[in-house]
Design a protein around this motif. Structure first.
Motif, PDB file in Angstrom:
ATOM      1  N   UNK A   1       0.842  -1.195   0.000  1.00  0.00           N
ATOM      2  CA  UNK A   1       0.000   0.000   0.000  1.00  0.00           C
ATOM      3  C   UNK A   1       0.874   1.240   0.000  1.00  0.00           C
ATOM      4  N   UNK A   2       0.474   2.233  -0.805  1.00  0.00           N
ATOM      5  CA  UNK A   2       1.209   3.496  -0.784  1.00  0.00           C
ATOM      6  C   UNK A   2       0.206   4.650  -0.709  1.00  0.00           C
ATOM      7  N   UNK A   3       0.634   5.756  -0.120  1.00  0.00           N
ATOM      8  CA  UNK A   3      -0.199   6.961  -0.164  1.00  0.00           C
ATOM      9  C   UNK A   3       0.394   7.923  -1.188  1.00  0.00           C
ATOM     10  N   UNK A   4      -0.483   8.660  -1.846  1.00  0.00           N
ATOM     11  CA  UNK A   4      -0.015   9.537  -2.926  1.00  0.00           C
ATOM     12  C   UNK A   4      -0.405  10.994  -2.719  1.00  0.00           C
ATOM     13  N   UNK A   5       0.540  11.857  -3.029  1.00  0.00           N
ATOM     14  CA  UNK A   5       0.248  13.281  -3.131  1.00  0.00           C
ATOM     15  C   UNK A   5      -0.266  13.492  -4.554  1.00  0.00           C
ATOM     16  N   UNK A   6      -1.237  14.366  -4.733  1.00  0.00           N
ATOM     17  CA  UNK A   6      -1.720  14.649  -6.088  1.00  0.00           C
ATOM     18  C   UNK A   6      -0.543  15.027  -6.983  1.00  0.00           C
ATOM     19  N   UNK A   7      -0.465  14.376  -8.145  1.00  0.00           N
ATOM     20  CA  UNK A   7       0.668  14.621  -9.027  1.00  0.00           C
ATOM     21  C   UNK A   7       0.283  14.387 -10.475  1.00  0.00           C
ATOM     22  N   UNK A   8       0.583  15.365 -11.331  1.00  0.00           N
ATOM     23  CA  UNK A   8       0.254  15.218 -12.747  1.00  0.00           C
ATOM     24  C   UNK A   8       1.167  14.194 -13.410  1.00  0.00           C
ATOM     25  N   UNK A   9       2.445  14.185 -13.007  1.00  0.00           N
ATOM     26  CA  UNK A   9       3.398  13.293 -13.668  1.00  0.00           C
ATOM     27  C   UNK A   9       3.004  11.832 -13.463  1.00  0.00           C
TER      28      UNK A   9
END
Ligand code: SF4
Lengths: 258, 472
Positions: B109-117
């Motif tokens: 499991x990973x958490x993500x910051x909003x990112x366009x790339x």
């Protein structure tokens, strides 16, 4: 001062009344107007649709025809912007997409660039010519109607004609100028955009027309017959009763016309 | 880019479908007009906006001109600060690197910051296929993820959704991902935000791996910078033990001082705020953390090779151009078939992935060239110029090519134009005002055709002035 009229291919073919109005108006203001018959089209439709080489060919024609004039008057913000804003870019980037396709020789390229540099600073959109060159905002017109003005994108953001057209309109006797809500939003014409993305174009036009109707104006005025053809075509289809008129036609009107 | 968009029809077809969705149009209109007005007001406040804009443009141009040098410098600085740098030529390579890095941690499991790339490379799908769950933590991104939807805006991915829709999504889907929404959830914004906060908090506290993008990468110091407004990003960047950042190579800024310009340009252009609420910076690995930077090309060097198109790489993803675009306002982001919608998408997408598909070839035409996007762009990208430039490169339909050639031939000599005008005026009664044949039908669906005059202007001039100009 030798003033050359670039009437534009659209006006020439479909809206000759605008050209006649410019001639009437400029003569009334004491200008000797010439219509060099070698003129055809500035090439905007071709360049903007992705047919650059055709466009450059037409641009060369324009530069040749108008080389000798002290001022070139254009009753179209979008064609004037094409000449003043896009010709220099064409000159700078010529041959970039298809090297050698048109420009070929370096000599041809520099000749084109020189012609662009020589002619384009003397090209004026109608309201610029009246206000900046002739120094007139009151052109002696009479037009007793309720009018709203749509500034059109290329006059507004390309040429930055600012409030010149509305200053001219305010000085017209009898005319009541009513502001158009969201005036600076595009009407959705955009040349081939109106056909290539017809549904979006129509949606943009519908909003513009709702704003026009909200003003209660009898006449929608602009300085570009292409946008007016799109707006007027829709107004006519919807049977709104609102007329479209080019700025030149209102400014040319006098009491004698009644 | 993400394969999910492949096979999508061309822009006008997508647009037509979107235009029929009146709720969508209403949502978009409200949202874009609100942000538009806010941006205009705060930009107006700065007397030196034009100089800031020129500075932003100049810094970015310098960075792009010397990209190779700055990237190597950034790599050295990051490595010196204890980070690891990876280079990814395309989406597949970047995805592989991330999967390997996550697998090495043993986490699923990973958490993500909003990112366009990461959206651009379809990372969430790649991770999912590798058995790894990637949870978005930005509120709007969370709404999109829970709704099995696509982002519709660079900055406000759920711009196309209203409160009632969001409430439904939360109630139906939150439980599948973790803490469920409270049963009595209303569509009050505060209640929705609270539900999201509780749901997300659980994720932050358990996450061992975080994935982010970055707004800027400072070559001089190797520092990465993220601007966000909810604080979720800060949680993702600091709580997990392993941090993986996927960053487009064009994000580089030469020096720390350059940041000053962008910290003024970006918040005002994007959210209409004077100052950004949360600005996080990190350099290499923090105490007890592992840090990986993946430098992503994925078409950027191709775009860089395009003399006119390369200016699109100055973009700082503020979304100001979307919010003023009359086309975007009416059709929304999905019609563009790319994570980059609106005016910048119409140029960036074909620059990054080429124009081989029907959709990508139609994007340069998804604009009326009104110029509003160029006016607001904080780094002065001349989007109309690039659109016109790309139009010259895409393949044209044969019928159109023929028509344009004919028009060009006719217009090239006044004698030919005169003949065409005479023919038109002779046949003027035959031109239908309401139903044109062929491609003209697109015009007469909603508009009448102007009447062809009896006499063209040039005929009138000849008749009244009596001068015979020599034919060219
Ligand atoms: S192109 Fe300009 S206005 Fe549009 S998102 Fe990028 S920086 Fe912002």
């Amino acid at each position: 001062m030798r003033v050359g009229l670039f009437v534009t291919c659209v006006n020439d073919t479909l809206f000759p009344g605008t050209g006649k109005a410019v001639v009437t108006l400029l003569r009334r203001l004491g200008c000797a107007v010439e219509f060099p018959e070698g003129q055809t089209c500035c090439g905007q439709m071709h360049v903007n649709s992705g047919y650059r080489d055709e466009g450059v060919r037409l641009a060369r024609g324009f530069l040749e025809v108008f080389a000798g004039y002290d001022a070139v008057v254009v009753p179209s913000g979008s064609c004037a912007a094409m000449v003043r804003e896009q010709y220099p870019k064409l000159a700078a980037g010529m041959g970039a997409t298809r090297p050698g396709a048109f420009a070929g020789a370096h000599r041809g390229r520099t000749r084109f660039a020189a012609a662009v540099a020589a002619v384009t600073p003397r090209v004026y959109e109608l309201s610029e010519f009246l206000v900046d060159v002739l120094g007139r905002t009151d052109v002696g017109a009479y037009f007793p109607h309720r009018v709203t003005y749509h500034p059109t994108c290329h006059s507004l953001r390309g040429l930055r004609v600012g409030d010149r057209p509305t200053r001219l309109l305010r000085a017209v006797r009898g005319l009541e100028l009513v502001p158009l809500p969201a005036a600076d939003e595009c009407c959705g014409f955009g040349g081939t955009f109106a056909v290539k993305n017809a549904a979006v174009s129509a949606a943009m036009c519908a909003d513009k027309i709702a704003n026009v109707e909200a003003t209660g104006a009898e006449v929608l005025c602009a300085a570009d017959n292409s946008c007016l053809m799109h707006l007027g075509g829709t107004l006519s289809r919807l049977r709104t009763g609102v007329r479209v008129m080019h700025l030149a036609e209102i400014l040319a009107a006098t009491e004698g016309d009644r | 880019m993400s394969g999910t968009f492949l096979g999508m029809p061309a822009f006008p077809r997508n647009a037509e479908k979107a235009l029929r969705d009146s709720q969508l149009r209403f949502n978009l209109r409200n949202a874009t007009h609100t942000i538009r007005a806010r941006r205009a007001a705060v930009v107006e406040e700065l007397p030196d906006w034009d100089r800031l804009r020129a500075a932003g443009k100049a810094i970015k141009d310098d960075a792009l001109r010397n990209l190779d040098r700055y990237l190597v410098r950034a790599e050295e600085a990051v490595t010196r600060a204890g980070g690891h740098v990876h280079w990814a030529a395309d989406a597949a390579e970047a995805g592989r690197i991330v999967v390997d890095l996550v697998r090495a941690t043993g986490e699923t499991e990973v958490v993500k910051v909003k990112s366009m790339a990461t959206q651009e490379i379809g990372l969430n799908e790649v991770l999912r296929d590798a058995g790894i769950v990637a949870a978005e933590t930005d509120l709007a991104e969370l709404i999109v993820q829970l709704g099995d939807d696509w982002p519709s805006h660079i900055l406000v991915p759920a711009i196309h959704r209203n409160r009632a829709e969001i409430r439904e999504i939360f109630r139906e889907r939150m439980a599948d991902w973790g803490r469920p929404a409270p049963p009595d959830l209303t569509d009050d914004p505060a209640a929705l935000a609270e539900a999201a906060r509780r749901h997300l908090r659980e994720r932050f506290l358990t996450a061992k791996v975080g994935i982010s993008g970055a707004n800027f990468l400072i070559a001089e110091t190797g520092t990465l910078v993220v601007l966000e407004s909810e604080g979720n990003g800060r949680m993702c960047l600091t709580l997990p033990r392993t941090l993986i950042s996927v960053v487009g190579i064009e994000k580089v800024l030469p020096t720390w001082r350059d940041l000053e310009v962008f910290l003024q340009l970006l918040p005002r252009s994007s959210t209409g705020e004077r100052m950004n609420p949360y600005t996080s910076t990190w350099t290499g690995a923090a105490e007890g953390q592992e840090f990986h930077l993946i430098l992503l090309d994925n078409g950027r060097t191709n775009a860089l090779a395009d003399e006119i198109g390369r200016q699109a790489l100055r973009c700082i993803r503020c979304s100001a151009c979307l919010n003023v675009c009359p086309v975007y306002e009416r059709v929304g982001g999905h019609a563009y078939g790319s994570v980059y919608p609106g005016p910048i998408g119409a140029i960036l997408t074909p620059l990054l992935r080429g124009t081989a598909t029907d959709l990508d070839a139609s994007l340069p035409y998804a604009s009326s060239l009104c110029g509003a996007c160029y006016d607001v762009c904080p780094v002065a990208i001349d989007i109309p110029e690039v659109l016109v430039h790309l139009r010259a490169k895409v393949p044209h339909p044969p019928a159109e090519r023929l028509g344009m050639a004919a028009a060009g031939w006719t217009l090239n000599r006044q004698a030919r134009l005169r003949l065409a005008q005479r023919a038109a005026s002779r046949l003027r009664r035959l031109v239908p005002r309401r139903r044109l044949p062929g491609p003209g039908a697109a015009w007469t669906d909603t508009r009448d055709v102007p009447a062809v005059p009896e006499e063209s202007f040039r005929e009138w001039w000849r008749r009244t002035e009596g001068r015979e100009g020599g034919d060219r």
